[in-house]
Design a protein around this motif. Structure first.
Motif, PDB file in Angstrom:
ATOM      1  N   ILE A   1       0.885  -1.208  -0.045  1.00  0.00           N
ATOM      2  CA  ILE A   1      -0.029   0.000  -0.164  1.00  0.00           C
ATOM      3  C   ILE A   1       0.913   1.273   0.049  1.00  0.00           C
ATOM      4  O   ILE A   1       1.773   1.311   0.778  1.00  0.00           O
ATOM      5  CB  ILE A   1      -0.955  -0.063   1.222  1.00  0.00           C
ATOM      6  N   ARG A   2       0.331   2.331  -0.947  1.00  0.00           N
ATOM      7  CA  ARG A   2       1.256   3.458  -0.796  1.00  0.00           C
ATOM      8  C   ARG A   2       1.524   4.255   0.250  1.00  0.00           C
ATOM      9  O   ARG A   2       0.474   4.487   0.997  1.00  0.00           O
ATOM     10  CB  ARG A   2       0.707   4.263  -2.147  1.00  0.00           C
ATOM     11  N   LYS A   3       2.500   4.833   0.693  1.00  0.00           N
ATOM     12  CA  LYS A   3       2.596   5.804   1.750  1.00  0.00           C
ATOM     13  C   LYS A   3       2.254   7.154   1.520  1.00  0.00           C
ATOM     14  O   LYS A   3       2.758   7.453   0.277  1.00  0.00           O
ATOM     15  CB  LYS A   3       4.058   5.504   2.143  1.00  0.00           C
ATOM     16  N   VAL A   4       1.649   7.818   2.401  1.00  0.00           N
ATOM     17  CA  VAL A   4       1.450   9.085   2.155  1.00  0.00           C
ATOM     18  C   VAL A   4       1.788   9.972   3.163  1.00  0.00           C
ATOM     19  O   VAL A   4       1.489  11.256   3.402  1.00  0.00           O
ATOM     20  CB  VAL A   4      -0.230   9.422   2.104  1.00  0.00           C
ATOM     21  N   GLY A   5       3.121   9.727   3.691  1.00  0.00           N
ATOM     22  CA  GLY A   5       3.636  10.543   4.781  1.00  0.00           C
ATOM     23  C   GLY A   5       3.663   9.915   6.291  1.00  0.00           C
ATOM     24  O   GLY A   5       3.290   8.621   6.276  1.00  0.00           O
ATOM     25  N   GLY A   6       3.394  10.676   7.103  1.00  0.00           N
ATOM     26  CA  GLY A   6       3.267  10.256   8.491  1.00  0.00           C
ATOM     27  C   GLY A   6       1.887  10.518   9.198  1.00  0.00           C
ATOM     28  O   GLY A   6       1.054  11.032   8.261  1.00  0.00           O
ATOM     29  N   THR A   7       1.566  10.299  10.180  1.00  0.00           N
ATOM     30  CA  THR A   7       0.480  10.583  10.830  1.00  0.00           C
ATOM     31  C   THR A   7       0.152  12.261  11.122  1.00  0.00           C
ATOM     32  O   THR A   7      -0.920  12.697  10.877  1.00  0.00           O
ATOM     33  CB  THR A   7       0.073  10.156  12.361  1.00  0.00           C
ATOM     34  N   LYS A   8       1.294  12.770  11.174  1.00  0.00           N
ATOM     35  CA  LYS A   8       1.166  14.499  11.243  1.00  0.00           C
ATOM     36  C   LYS A   8       1.824  15.085  10.039  1.00  0.00           C
ATOM     37  O   LYS A   8       1.028  16.159   9.472  1.00  0.00           O
ATOM     38  CB  LYS A   8       1.609  14.900  12.398  1.00  0.00           C
ATOM     39  N   ALA A   9       2.753  14.640   9.471  1.00  0.00           N
ATOM     40  CA  ALA A   9       3.335  15.120   8.332  1.00  0.00           C
ATOM     41  C   ALA A   9       2.754  14.314   7.041  1.00  0.00           C
ATOM     42  O   ALA A   9       3.446  13.661   6.507  1.00  0.00           O
ATOM     43  CB  ALA A   9       4.802  14.860   8.380  1.00  0.00           C
ATOM     44  N   VAL A  10       1.500  14.861   6.796  1.00  0.00           N
ATOM     45  CA  VAL A  10       1.042  14.146   5.671  1.00  0.00           C
ATOM     46  C   VAL A  10       1.148  14.992   4.174  1.00  0.00           C
ATOM     47  O   VAL A  10       1.374  16.084   4.132  1.00  0.00           O
ATOM     48  CB  VAL A  10      -0.570  14.280   5.962  1.00  0.00           C
ATOM     49  N   LYS A  11       1.413  14.121   3.285  1.00  0.00           N
ATOM     50  CA  LYS A  11       1.697  14.535   1.966  1.00  0.00           C
ATOM     51  C   LYS A  11       0.270  14.615   1.028  1.00  0.00           C
ATOM     52  O   LYS A  11      -0.129  13.643   0.653  1.00  0.00           O
ATOM     53  CB  LYS A  11       2.679  13.605   1.259  1.00  0.00           C
ATOM     54  N   LEU A  12      -0.217  15.787   1.232  1.00  0.00           N
ATOM     55  CA  LEU A  12      -1.442  16.134   0.635  1.00  0.00           C
ATOM     56  C   LEU A  12      -1.555  15.866  -0.931  1.00  0.00           C
ATOM     57  O   LEU A  12      -2.598  15.216  -1.428  1.00  0.00           O
ATOM     58  CB  LEU A  12      -1.756  17.723   0.736  1.00  0.00           C
ATOM     59  N   ASP A  13      -0.272  16.051  -1.482  1.00  0.00           N
ATOM     60  CA  ASP A  13      -0.464  15.697  -3.494  1.00  0.00           C
ATOM     61  C   ASP A  13      -0.646  14.172  -3.186  1.00  0.00           C
ATOM     62  O   ASP A  13      -1.021  13.717  -4.242  1.00  0.00           O
ATOM     63  CB  ASP A  13       0.688  16.342  -3.848  1.00  0.00           C
ATOM     64  N   ALA A  14       0.029  13.411  -2.481  1.00  0.00           N
ATOM     65  CA  ALA A  14       0.209  11.833  -2.725  1.00  0.00           C
ATOM     66  C   ALA A  14      -1.231  11.354  -2.445  1.00  0.00           C
ATOM     67  O   ALA A  14      -1.758  10.467  -3.197  1.00  0.00           O
ATOM     68  CB  ALA A  14       1.178  11.408  -1.490  1.00  0.00           C
ATOM     69  N   ILE A  15      -1.906  11.856  -1.223  1.00  0.00           N
ATOM     70  CA  ILE A  15      -3.481  11.398  -1.164  1.00  0.00           C
ATOM     71  C   ILE A  15      -4.207  12.027  -2.424  1.00  0.00           C
ATOM     72  O   ILE A  15      -5.104  11.125  -2.859  1.00  0.00           O
ATOM     73  CB  ILE A  15      -3.883  12.170   0.206  1.00  0.00           C
ATOM     74  N   ARG A  16      -4.149  13.235  -2.533  1.00  0.00           N
ATOM     75  CA  ARG A  16      -4.886  13.513  -3.933  1.00  0.00           C
ATOM     76  C   ARG A  16      -4.678  12.797  -5.107  1.00  0.00           C
ATOM     77  O   ARG A  16      -5.654  12.273  -5.918  1.00  0.00           O
ATOM     78  CB  ARG A  16      -4.492  15.010  -4.422  1.00  0.00           C
ATOM     79  N   ALA A  17      -3.385  12.334  -5.275  1.00  0.00           N
ATOM     80  CA  ALA A  17      -3.308  11.467  -6.468  1.00  0.00           C
ATOM     81  C   ALA A  17      -3.837   9.908  -6.322  1.00  0.00           C
ATOM     82  O   ALA A  17      -4.025   9.486  -7.488  1.00  0.00           O
ATOM     83  CB  ALA A  17      -1.397  11.090  -6.806  1.00  0.00           C
ATOM     84  N   LEU A  18      -4.023   9.630  -5.383  1.00  0.00           N
ATOM     85  CA  LEU A  18      -4.773   8.208  -5.058  1.00  0.00           C
ATOM     86  C   LEU A  18      -6.210   8.236  -5.338  1.00  0.00           C
ATOM     87  O   LEU A  18      -6.936   7.493  -5.321  1.00  0.00           O
ATOM     88  CB  LEU A  18      -4.516   7.852  -3.604  1.00  0.00           C
ATOM     89  N   ARG A  19      -6.785   9.532  -5.280  1.00  0.00           N
ATOM     90  CA  ARG A  19      -8.327   9.585  -5.503  1.00  0.00           C
ATOM     91  C   ARG A  19      -9.070   9.116  -4.383  1.00  0.00           C
ATOM     92  O   ARG A  19     -10.143   8.155  -5.005  1.00  0.00           O
ATOM     93  CB  ARG A  19      -8.818   9.479  -6.791  1.00  0.00           C
ATOM     94  N   PRO A  20      -8.796   9.175  -3.455  1.00  0.00           N
ATOM     95  CA  PRO A  20      -9.876   8.483  -2.144  1.00  0.00           C
ATOM     96  C   PRO A  20     -11.071   8.842  -2.227  1.00  0.00           C
ATOM     97  O   PRO A  20     -11.538  10.101  -2.328  1.00  0.00           O
ATOM     98  CB  PRO A  20      -8.901   8.660  -0.962  1.00  0.00           C
ATOM     99  N   THR A  21     -11.960   7.761  -2.003  1.00  0.00           N
ATOM    100  CA  THR A  21     -13.425   8.487  -1.589  1.00  0.00           C
ATOM    101  C   THR A  21     -13.567   8.603  -0.097  1.00  0.00           C
ATOM    102  O   THR A  21     -14.472   9.111   0.294  1.00  0.00           O
ATOM    103  CB  THR A  21     -14.394   7.069  -2.159  1.00  0.00           C
TER     104      THR A  21
END
Length: 274
Positions: free
Chosen positions: A59-79
């Motif tokens: 599963i792709r990592k999107v940073g830490g619990t606090k240091a979150v990578k917003l662009d990485a999450i956006r790219a995953l297109r989560p619902t």
């Protein structure tokens, strides 16, 4: 479809379809999602989401619990994005609301709250049978703890989660509630409220009159990874003379969700061998 489940923020969520794409920013919830059989719908997780080992590495990592990578999450297109009041930053979550349709907020504060967590996730992602199975297993553990509690000696414990500065847990945290199951009571006797630093207060061994009442000092493996070296150093500290000082698996005491089932059994074993 009518809303079926209400999260810790009071938001009602409808049942998701099989095409749900889930990002979890909560390590213990990530593990629980796998336990519910949602492997194919989990698309993102933090670097601290390490269980189950053989599955999270896919599963792709999107940073830490606090240091979150917003662009990485956006790219995953989560619902769906799953967060926790204690573990994730409010500002970050608000930024994520701009492009994640459904944000599920969690906040278990006692072992019993895991029953509602299983039900919440099971209802949202249409895995109610799997949630009921977890529910039954945890209820059995909680019954065992209740039946055995009177046989376990009451202990005052100092549960350390950090050093430089030393930090512990307030009595209204999940960790303190887990420890109470085995008749271990955290000191200092403070409460930190719903969220914030007061839930995890700093302490000074030279300014802690309650320290004399502590029977046992528990050094957690997380978030700070205490080692035998730290234990041995504290054992030589004259301020802690006469205290039992030992390492404890922090995941077993602090991870809610499916880990609580094994966590209760672990604490019962530790308390019974005291």
């Amino acid at each position: 479809m009518q809303p079926r489940a209400v999260d810790a923020a009071g938001v009602a969520h409808e049942t998701a379809g099989a095409d749900a794409r889930i990002v979890s920013l909560v390590p213990s919830v990530t593990e629980t999602l796998f336990a519910l059989g949602l492997d194919k719908q989990i698309v993102g997780r933090t670097g601290f989401c390490v269980h189950p080992h053989d599955k999270v590495r896919e599963i792709r990592k999107v940073g830490g619990t606090k240091a979150v990578k917003l662009d990485a999450i956006r790219a995953l297109r989560p619902t769906h994005l799953i967060v926790n009041i204690d573990e994730n930053e409010r500002d970050t979550v608000e930024q994520l609301r701009a492009f994640v349709p459904h944000i599920v907020v969690t906040h278990p504060q006692t072992p019993q709250d895991n029953l509602a967590l299983y039900a919440l996730l099971g209802a949202i992602f249409d895995h109610t049978q799997e949630a009921e199975s977890l529910n039954e297993r945890l209820e059995a553990r909680l019954r065992e703890a209740m039946e055995r509690a009177h046989t376990l000696a009451a202990q005052n414990v100092l549960y350390l989660i950090w050093r430089e500065p030393w930090m512990t847990v307030a009595r209204d945290t999940y960790i303190a509630a887990m420890l109470r199951l085995v008749n271990w009571h955290t000191l200092p006797d403070t409460r930190g409220g719903v969220a914030g630093a007061a839930r995890y207060p700093m302490l000074d061994f030279d300014d802690a009159p309650w320290l004399a009442q502590v029977d046992r000092i528990l050094l957690s493996s997380e978030p700070y990874r205490f080692t035998p070296t730290h234990r041995d150093a504290l054992a030589r500290d004259p301020r802690l003379a006469g205290k039992r000082i030992e390492l404890i698996d922090g995941e077993m005491a602090s991870w809610y969700g499916v880990r609580a089932i094994d966590g209760v059994a672990y604490l019962l074993r530790r308390a019974s061998s005291a």
